[in-house]
Design an enzyme around this catalytic site. Structure first.
Site, PDB file in Angstrom:
ATOM      1  N   GLY A  23       0.797  -1.329   0.135  1.00 18.71           N
ATOM      2  CA  GLY A  23      -0.056   0.041   0.042  1.00 18.71           C
ATOM      3  C   GLY A  23       0.855   1.126  -0.130  1.00 18.71           C
ATOM      4  O   GLY A  23       0.810   2.207  -0.772  1.00 18.71           O
ATOM      5  N   ASP A 128       0.262  -9.460  18.323  1.00 21.84           N
ATOM      6  CA  ASP A 128      -0.074  -9.512  19.901  1.00 21.84           C
ATOM      7  C   ASP A 128      -1.343  -8.380  20.263  1.00 21.84           C
ATOM      8  O   ASP A 128      -1.928  -8.531  20.911  1.00 21.84           O
ATOM      9  CB  ASP A 128       1.242  -9.067  20.666  1.00 21.84           C
ATOM     10  CG  ASP A 128       2.232 -10.155  20.521  1.00 21.84           C
ATOM     11  OD1 ASP A 128       1.900 -11.039  20.297  1.00 21.84           O
ATOM     12  OD2 ASP A 128       3.260  -9.491  20.784  1.00 21.84           O
TER      13      ASP A 128
HETATM   14  O1  F6P Z   1       5.472 -10.092  19.317  1.00 21.48           O
HETATM   15  C1  F6P Z   1       5.086 -11.168  18.648  1.00 21.48           C
HETATM   16  C2  F6P Z   1       5.593 -12.525  19.252  1.00 21.48           C
HETATM   17  O2  F6P Z   1       5.350 -13.571  18.625  1.00 21.48           O
HETATM   18  C3  F6P Z   1       5.038 -12.623  20.773  1.00 21.48           C
HETATM   19  O3  F6P Z   1       3.698 -13.033  20.797  1.00 21.48           O
HETATM   20  C4  F6P Z   1       6.111 -13.728  21.415  1.00 21.48           C
HETATM   21  O4  F6P Z   1       6.229 -13.430  22.829  1.00 21.48           O
HETATM   22  C5  F6P Z   1       7.329 -13.202  20.667  1.00 21.48           C
HETATM   23  O5  F6P Z   1       6.902 -12.695  19.459  1.00 21.48           O
HETATM   24  C6  F6P Z   1       8.376 -14.218  20.461  1.00 21.48           C
HETATM   25  O6  F6P Z   1       9.301 -13.667  19.712  1.00 21.48           O
HETATM   26  P1  F6P Z   1      10.756 -14.123  19.113  1.00 21.48           P
HETATM   27  O7  F6P Z   1      10.311 -14.337  17.613  1.00 21.48           O
HETATM   28  O8  F6P Z   1      11.778 -13.603  19.435  1.00 21.48           O
HETATM   29  O9  F6P Z   1      10.710 -15.784  19.539  1.00 21.48           O
END
Ligand code: F6P
Length: 318
Positions: A23, A128
């Site tokens: 976009g 999240d």
């Molecule tokens: O922010 C997204 C997320 O998937 C969270 O839900 C989770 O705690 C974190 O990232 C995991 O992070 P990484 O990619 O560093 O394992």
């Protein structure tokens, strides 16, 4: 007048990031800008991984999860000397504006770069849904659908064996994925930062459900409690044959939903419109279904919505 705009994705990848990039690039070209992508987030910026792109650069990726311009977590970006490298790299290309798609940490970087002379606009990109300045973050809708699909499937096997299955859901201390999925799947119990584990209440609920149900689904938001310990506790204190599951990274991938794409494209184009007007240091959000922006420093201090209304809905339906 801004002529060259860069875009990067930062932090955890999220479905819909490609749509935001698509976009922004199209809007930029239509408004007469030269558009650049930075490969690998802030890391790519300090390593000069910056490329001029044509309008159709991301067209093929609208339906893809992940981010085609890659991402990386770079805690060192908090340091001023690292950020100076980034400013130097952008200035060398004549780029004076940057769109940053990411979470809170990425917004901090965007705010700092703005004060160093690069107009930045942040777009909320994370599964999240933990960015208070937007009702919705890019990636949340798709991740939620993935979680719901997984829980529905887990329910089928649980039903067949009369089991209780405790499933850990992502969210980085934000309860939204767990709460929304809890409602959408009619889960039996959720444990989140806003509804911490109450052992007595959990056992009472599960024991009651054992009399009338073929399965029990407990959703545990990550980082709220140790999954193995909780499983053992439920096993020892109820009649349920208890198992557990961690959904993990499948929550981050997958084809973005139609709504995700529309909202992400909407935010990407709006970011370019803001920069075209010379507005920077802001982040974009969708609030009450209206696209909006506010200063990043103000956005970072906003309180997260605790969705008390949705918690009540869950209490009715569980
Ligand atoms: O922010 C997204 C997320 O998937 C969270 O839900 C989770 O705690 C974190 O990232 C995991 O992070 P990484 O990619 O560093 O394992």
């Amino acid at each position: 007048m801004i002529k060259k705009i860069g875009i990067l994705t930062s932090g955890g990848d999220a479905p819909g990031m490609n749509a935001a990039v698509c976009g922004a690039i199209h809007a930029g070209h239509k408004l007469g800008k030269e558009m650049y992508v930075v490969i690998g987030g802030y890391y790519g910026l300090i390593h000069n991984d910056i490329h001029k792109v044509e309008a159709n650069f991301a067209d093929h990726a609208l339906n893809l999860g992940g981010t085609i311009i890659k991402t990386k977590r770079l805690p060192e970006f908090k340091e001023e000397n690292v950020r100076k490298e980034a400013v130097k790299a952008l200035k060398a290309e004549g780029i004076d504006a940057l769109i940053v798609v990411g979470g809170d940490g990425s917004y901090m970087g965007a705010k700092a770069l703005t004060s160093m002379g690069i107009n930045c606009v942040g777009l909320p990109g994370t599964i999240d849904n933990d960015i208070a300045s937007s009702d919705y973050t890019i990636g949340f809708d798709t991740a939620l659908n993935t979680v719901v699909e997984a829980i529905d499937k887990i329910r089928e096997t649980a039903d067949s064996h009369k089991r209780c299955i405790i499933t850990e859901v992502m969210g980085n201390r934000c309860p939204d994925l767990t709460l929304y999925a809890g409602i959408a799947t009619n889960a039996d119990y959720i444990i989140t930062v806003d509804k911490p584990l109450d052992k007595e209440d959990l056992i009472k609920t599960l024991n009651e459900k054992y009399e009338t149900q073929d399965s029990a689904m407990v959703l545990l938001a990550e980082k709220q409690y140790n999954l193995e310990e909780l499983t053992k506790f439920v096993k020892e204190n109820t009649k349920w044959d208890t198992r557990n599951d961690i959904l993990g990274y499948i929550q981050r991938g997958g084809t973005p939903t139609a709504m995700e794409r529309v909202n992400a494209i909407r935010m990407g184009t709006y970011a370019v419109e803001l920069l075209d007007k010379g507005i920077g240091g802001v982040c974009v959000g969708i609030v009450n279904n209206k696209i909006t922006h506010r200063e990043i420093f103000e956005a970072l201090s906003l309180e997260r919505d605790k969705h008390e209304d949705l918690m009540q809905v869950f209490e009715y339906i569980k």
